[in-house]
Design a protein around this motif. Structure first.
Motif, PDB file in Angstrom:
ATOM      1  N   ALA A  79       0.828  -1.210   0.000  1.00  0.00           N
ATOM      2  CA  ALA A  79       0.000   0.000   0.000  1.00  0.00           C
ATOM      3  C   ALA A  79       0.861   1.257   0.000  1.00  0.00           C
ATOM      4  CB  ALA A  79      -0.933  -0.003   1.208  1.00  0.00           C
ATOM      5  N   LEU A  80       1.980   1.239   0.703  1.00  0.00           N
ATOM      6  CA  LEU A  80       2.890   2.384   0.708  1.00  0.00           C
ATOM      7  C   LEU A  80       3.488   2.625  -0.684  1.00  0.00           C
ATOM      8  CD1 LEU A  80       4.726   1.806   4.087  1.00  0.00           C
ATOM      9  CD2 LEU A  80       3.634   3.955   3.412  1.00  0.00           C
ATOM     10  N   ILE A  81       3.814   1.548  -1.365  1.00  0.00           N
ATOM     11  CA  ILE A  81       4.470   1.664  -2.681  1.00  0.00           C
ATOM     12  C   ILE A  81       3.462   1.976  -3.783  1.00  0.00           C
ATOM     13  CG2 ILE A  81       5.737   0.384  -4.451  1.00  0.00           C
ATOM     14  CD1 ILE A  81       7.105  -1.120  -2.090  1.00  0.00           C
ATOM     15  N   GLU A  82       2.372   1.247  -3.825  1.00  0.00           N
ATOM     16  CA  GLU A  82       1.402   1.376  -4.918  1.00  0.00           C
ATOM     17  C   GLU A  82       0.303   2.386  -4.601  1.00  0.00           C
ATOM     18  OE1 GLU A  82       1.636   0.142  -7.917  1.00  0.00           O
ATOM     19  OE2 GLU A  82       3.512  -0.864  -7.422  1.00  0.00           O
ATOM     20  N   SER A  83      -0.450   2.148  -3.575  1.00  0.00           N
ATOM     21  CA  SER A  83      -1.496   3.024  -3.041  1.00  0.00           C
ATOM     22  C   SER A  83      -2.466   2.139  -2.266  1.00  0.00           C
ATOM     23  CB  SER A  83      -2.260   3.790  -4.123  1.00  0.00           C
ATOM     24  OG  SER A  83      -3.195   2.961  -4.767  1.00  0.00           O
ATOM     25  N   GLY A 109      -5.650   2.292  -2.526  1.00  0.00           N
ATOM     26  CA  GLY A 109      -6.679   1.864  -3.462  1.00  0.00           C
ATOM     27  C   GLY A 109      -6.319   0.586  -4.199  1.00  0.00           C
ATOM     28  N   VAL A 110      -5.067   0.476  -4.623  1.00  0.00           N
ATOM     29  CA  VAL A 110      -4.611  -0.721  -5.334  1.00  0.00           C
ATOM     30  C   VAL A 110      -4.505  -1.902  -4.374  1.00  0.00           C
ATOM     31  CG1 VAL A 110      -2.645  -1.725  -6.582  1.00  0.00           C
ATOM     32  CG2 VAL A 110      -3.393   0.608  -7.094  1.00  0.00           C
ATOM     33  N   ALA A 111      -4.066  -1.653  -3.130  1.00  0.00           N
ATOM     34  CA  ALA A 111      -3.788  -2.730  -2.175  1.00  0.00           C
ATOM     35  C   ALA A 111      -5.022  -3.201  -1.408  1.00  0.00           C
ATOM     36  CB  ALA A 111      -2.725  -2.262  -1.182  1.00  0.00           C
ATOM     37  N   GLU A 112      -6.062  -2.395  -1.369  1.00  0.00           N
ATOM     38  CA  GLU A 112      -7.154  -2.643  -0.432  1.00  0.00           C
ATOM     39  C   GLU A 112      -7.893  -3.959  -0.620  1.00  0.00           C
ATOM     40  OE1 GLU A 112     -10.445  -0.529   2.204  1.00  0.00           O
ATOM     41  OE2 GLU A 112      -9.046   0.635   1.020  1.00  0.00           O
ATOM     42  N   SER A 113      -8.222  -4.361  -1.826  1.00  0.00           N
ATOM     43  CA  SER A 113      -9.037  -5.579  -1.978  1.00  0.00           C
ATOM     44  C   SER A 113      -8.276  -6.813  -1.513  1.00  0.00           C
ATOM     45  CB  SER A 113      -9.537  -5.740  -3.406  1.00  0.00           C
ATOM     46  OG  SER A 113      -8.486  -6.040  -4.285  1.00  0.00           O
ATOM     47  N   ALA A 138       0.244   5.977   9.338  1.00  0.00           N
ATOM     48  CA  ALA A 138      -1.077   6.048   8.691  1.00  0.00           C
ATOM     49  C   ALA A 138      -1.428   4.719   8.027  1.00  0.00           C
ATOM     50  CB  ALA A 138      -1.106   7.177   7.670  1.00  0.00           C
ATOM     51  N   HIS A 139      -0.472   4.087   7.382  1.00  0.00           N
ATOM     52  CA  HIS A 139      -0.736   2.817   6.705  1.00  0.00           C
ATOM     53  C   HIS A 139      -0.886   1.666   7.710  1.00  0.00           C
ATOM     54  CE1 HIS A 139       0.214   5.166   3.178  1.00  0.00           C
ATOM     55  NE2 HIS A 139      -0.275   4.175   2.443  1.00  0.00           N
ATOM     56  N   LEU A 140      -0.188   1.726   8.815  1.00  0.00           N
ATOM     57  CA  LEU A 140      -0.410   0.728   9.879  1.00  0.00           C
ATOM     58  C   LEU A 140      -1.821   0.896  10.444  1.00  0.00           C
ATOM     59  CD1 LEU A 140       3.076   0.835  11.632  1.00  0.00           C
ATOM     60  CD2 LEU A 140       2.101  -1.122  10.397  1.00  0.00           C
ATOM     61  N   ASN A 141      -2.262   2.126  10.625  1.00  0.00           N
ATOM     62  CA  ASN A 141      -3.650   2.373  11.094  1.00  0.00           C
ATOM     63  C   ASN A 141      -4.653   1.853  10.070  1.00  0.00           C
ATOM     64  OD1 ASN A 141      -3.057   3.535  13.563  1.00  0.00           O
ATOM     65  ND2 ASN A 141      -2.936   5.595  12.716  1.00  0.00           N
ATOM     66  N   TRP A 142      -4.368   2.032   8.786  1.00  0.00           N
ATOM     67  CA  TRP A 142      -5.226   1.519   7.715  1.00  0.00           C
ATOM     68  C   TRP A 142      -5.367  -0.006   7.855  1.00  0.00           C
ATOM     69  CZ3 TRP A 142      -2.933  -1.560   3.755  1.00  0.00           C
ATOM     70  CH2 TRP A 142      -3.807  -1.929   2.722  1.00  0.00           C
TER      71      TRP A 142
END
Length: 148
Positions: free
Chosen positions: A52-56, A58-62, A138-142
């Motif tokens: 998610a940090l590298i791509e986004s 949105g791309v990583a979520e599913s 922020a990404h760990l919280n995500w």
């Protein structure tokens, strides 16, 4: 990668046992023991966070949602911990009536606690720059939110 393995091991302290003797600096526990039962799950979480940090997000979520949804645990607190509401701002804090320790992160011995443990201990400038640390937190919280 040895660094990845070390970060996974460090994060697993969140679900492990506090160090003995106890260390009296907030967020420092050099003697803490990681909970090896969480190594694989924390590894998967951190790989999703990295992607998610590298791509986004949105791309990583599913893919992350498929792996992480419902894995946060039931929220049951560890032995000797109780939850209290802060009178000033209404936030919940946790107090260990045996050691006197206080934390804002629920001490649950669950996967989400491992990521919160890592998030709360990212040091600036020791570990990374402030903007990088903010993004990582922020990404760990995500990822923690996806576990619910």
């Amino acid at each position: 990668n040895i660094h990845h393995a070390n970060v996974v091991n460090f994060a697993c302290r969140g679900a492990g046992e506090p160090g003995r003797p106890s260390y009296h600096a907030e967020l420092a526990d050099p003697y803490a023991e990681p909970n090896e039962d969480f190594f694989v799950a924390v590894d998967v979480c951190l790989r999703h966070v990295t992607f998610a940090l590298i791509e986004s997000v949105g791309v990583a979520e599913s893919a992350a949602r498929g792996d992480l949804c419902g894995t946060g645990g039931n929220g049951e607190l560890r032995e000797n911990w109780e939850a209290y509401r802060d009178d000033d701002d209404g936030r919940t804090y946790y107090w260990n009536y045996e050691t006197g320790d206080v934390t804002w992160t629920p001490p649950t011995k669950q996967l989400d606690t491992c990521l919160a443990y890592l998030r709360d201990r990212v040091g600036v400038p020791r570990d990374m720059s402030q903007p990088a640390a903010m993004q990582l937190r922020a990404h760990l919280n995500w990822a923690i939110e996806l576990m619910k």
